[in-house]
Write an enzyme that holds these catalytic residues in place. Structure first.
Site, PDB file in Angstrom:
ATOM      1  N   LYS A 115      -9.698   2.370  -2.333  1.00  0.00           N
ATOM      2  CA  LYS A 115     -10.107   1.852  -1.031  1.00  0.00           C
ATOM      3  C   LYS A 115     -11.467   2.410  -0.641  1.00  0.00           C
ATOM      4  O   LYS A 115     -11.722   3.620  -0.750  1.00  0.00           O
ATOM      5  CB  LYS A 115      -9.051   2.223   0.017  1.00  0.00           C
ATOM      6  CG  LYS A 115      -9.284   1.600   1.390  1.00  0.00           C
ATOM      7  CD  LYS A 115      -8.121   1.913   2.313  1.00  0.00           C
ATOM      8  CE  LYS A 115      -8.287   1.234   3.664  1.00  0.00           C
ATOM      9  NZ  LYS A 115      -7.146   1.540   4.564  1.00  0.00           N
ATOM     10  N   GLU A 165       0.844  -1.196   0.000  1.00  0.00           N
ATOM     11  CA  GLU A 165       0.000   0.000   0.000  1.00  0.00           C
ATOM     12  C   GLU A 165       0.880   1.248   0.000  1.00  0.00           C
ATOM     13  O   GLU A 165       1.858   1.320   0.738  1.00  0.00           O
ATOM     14  CB  GLU A 165      -0.879  -0.006   1.255  1.00  0.00           C
ATOM     15  CG  GLU A 165      -1.742   1.233   1.427  1.00  0.00           C
ATOM     16  CD  GLU A 165      -2.434   1.279   2.781  1.00  0.00           C
ATOM     17  OE1 GLU A 165      -3.369   2.085   2.941  1.00  0.00           O
ATOM     18  OE2 GLU A 165      -2.033   0.520   3.689  1.00  0.00           O
ATOM     19  N   CYS A 221      -5.332  -2.877   2.986  1.00  0.00           N
ATOM     20  CA  CYS A 221      -5.015  -2.803   4.414  1.00  0.00           C
ATOM     21  C   CYS A 221      -6.203  -3.186   5.289  1.00  0.00           C
ATOM     22  O   CYS A 221      -6.655  -4.310   5.308  1.00  0.00           O
ATOM     23  CB  CYS A 221      -4.480  -1.405   4.756  1.00  0.00           C
ATOM     24  SG  CYS A 221      -3.605  -1.313   6.343  1.00  0.00           S
TER      25      CYS A 221
END
Length: 504
Positions: free
Chosen positions: A326, A254, A379
């Site tokens: 995300k 990430e 994540c």
């Protein structure tokens, strides 16, 4: 005395989670919790027992959150420990609700155990849902290294948590010489495990793709330094193109590239193109790079007005072949709730930057050149059971680029354990790439095939594992554990009512 015991038992149970992995501590902790609820003289005492148990478990298990504050110069480190306690005060409400249900319908020891198991599974699901959700460390994740994890194919993580509570309750029943109900619960757990093994979907025939996972060991205190950005990118490129094998797919963490790889401002176009070319330099004609970076948005073409936490699929000439934004953002990390008020008080985001990220549309599947399908979860998104796959377009594997560099020593192994349960639930391999570890390759059964230790630079060269067909959980999602939890609560209510009727 029972209140102090609840706090202590909760704190001790947290060592069943990673990095210690002392899973045998968890069932006795719930056996003792059941006994404390049984002995609680009133409903409010039972509620306080559950709240203190949860408070102890969360304060110990989530201590890594305090480490994140050490990377934010605008806030003192002691504020991190305050944040751990304040968050735990709230999260402990959910165990409190579970013990309240157990006390309300616990007319017998068996009905108490059934209500506690069903209530715990249901309240863990609520914890993952309410107020954007925070599902870190469901108690079932403590069982990730033993065969009981296979039951998540059927009942999911929250169902596994309820099963663990039932096993602890069964130990309590047996200790009280209630042999039949105690043995019945144990037998039920065995039957469920056998059913999960019999119901394992077949491995699907997919191309054997060579892959490489890159872990550069760039710490949070270094990775956002503008002076070191080029050196960090060069290190990632060098690790990607060297070695004896030629991977088809390369996986970076990430925000691996700290330059934005997308920028809507026309004036930034050539910088963006140059950065993409730099990131993909040395790639062969059939190689692909999946890398995390920020994307900058502009409503007027001049000023930056927004940002996204994005994963790019890049070809060898820096061309973008796919992207994923995300969706499940971290409060205080990627956006600041109540920004006008908190900014006035001097509170800022823990991650660098003043712009809040915009949320993406949710789970997506990208089809790579050659036909292989990848699902992406960046994540924190990976901890949400039942929310990691686009069920209308099932991928062949999940990629979970992450930045655990600010999670301390406890956070990374806990994060990996939860990713492994997603693999079992969905029947899909999982690839994790992080800057400082723990990067890993997990097969479709949740087995850890390879990993790189925390704070170690290195690569994982492997072949992409095959996916399995959809599991029961992959088909029905959290409907399964919710219905199972409701069934346990209804059984407890029925037993409780029958006992009350018999008494009259």
């Amino acid at each position: 005395m029972i209140f102090l015991a609840a706090l202590i038992f909760g704190a001790i149970s947290a060592f069943a989670f990673q990095p210690f992995g002392m899973w045998p501590l968890m069932p006795p902790a719930f056996a003792l919790l059941a006994d404390l609820v049984w002995r609680a003289p009133r409903m409010r005492s039972a509620l306080l027992v559950g709240w203190l148990f949860g408070l102890g478990q969360f304060c110990v298990g989530l201590n890594w959150i305090a480490t994140a504050f050490t990377f934010q110069a605008k806030m003192p480190p002691w504020l991190g420990w305050l944040a751990v306690v304040l968050l735990s005060l709230y999260l402990a409400v959910y165990p409190m609700l579970a013990t309240g249900l157990a006390k309300r319908f616990g007319g017998s020891r068996l009905s108490l155990v059934l209500a506690l198991g069903g209530g715990w599974a249901l309240t863990e699901w609520l914890r993952a849902t309410m107020f954007t959700g925070f599902s870190w460390n469901p108690v079932g994740v403590a069982l990730v290294d033993i065969p009981l994890r296979d039951t998540t194919r059927l009942i999911g993580t929250y169902g596994l948590s309820g099963l663990l509570v039932l096993i602890g309750g069964a130990a309590w029943l047996l200790a009280k010489r209630e042999w039949k109900p105690g043995a019945g619960i144990v037998a039920g757990a065995i039957v469920l495990l056998v059913a999960a093994d019999l119901a394992v979907p077949v491995l699907l025939d997919r191309p054997s793709l060579p892959i490489r996972i890159v872990q550069p060991n760039i710490g949070q205190d270094q990775r956002w330094s503008p002076d070191a950005a080029k050196a960090h990118l060069d290190a990632l490129v060098d690790m990607s193109v060297g070695g004896r094998t030629t991977p088809r797919l390369l996986f970076w963490p990430e925000s691996a590239v700290t330059y934005p790889l997308d920028d809507q401002r026309p004036a930034a176009k050539w910088n963006v193109v140059g950065d993409r070319l730099a990131a993909t330099s040395g790639l062969g004609a059939d190689q692909l790079l999946l890398a995390g970076s920020e994307a900058l948005n502009s409503s007027d073409g001049v000023n930056v007005t927004g940002a996204a936490n994005r994963v790019f699929v890049l070809g060898p000439l820096g061309n973008v072949l796919g992207r994923y934004d995300k969706a499940h953002l971290v409060p205080y990390g990627e956006y600041l709730p109540m920004r006008p008020l908190l900014s006035t008080l001097g509170i800022s985001r823990l991650a660098p930057g003043d712009l809040d990220f915009a949320a993406g549309p949710g789970p997506q599947t990208l089809t790579l050149p050659g036909g292989t399908k990848v699902g992406l979860q960046i994540c924190y998104e990976m901890i949400f059971s039942g929310e990691v796959v686009d069920r209308a377009n099932r991928p062949d594997f999940l990629f979970n680029p992450s930045n655990d560099a600010w999670f301390g020593r406890w956070g990374p192994p806990q994060h990996l354990a939860q990713a492994r349960l997603r693999a079992v639930e969905e029947g899909l391999p999982v690839i994790r790439a992080t800057p400082t570890g723990i990067s890993a390759l997990v097969d479709a059964d949740g087995a850890l095939l390879s990993s790189l230790p925390w704070k170690t630079a290195g690569v994982i060269d492997a072949t992409l594992p095959a996916p399995r067909g959809p599991t029961l959980f992959a088909t029905l999602g959290n409907l399964v554990p919710i219905l199972a939890a409701m069934a346990l609560l209804l059984a407890a209510i029925a037993l409780h009512g029958r006992r009350r009727y018999s008494a009259t």
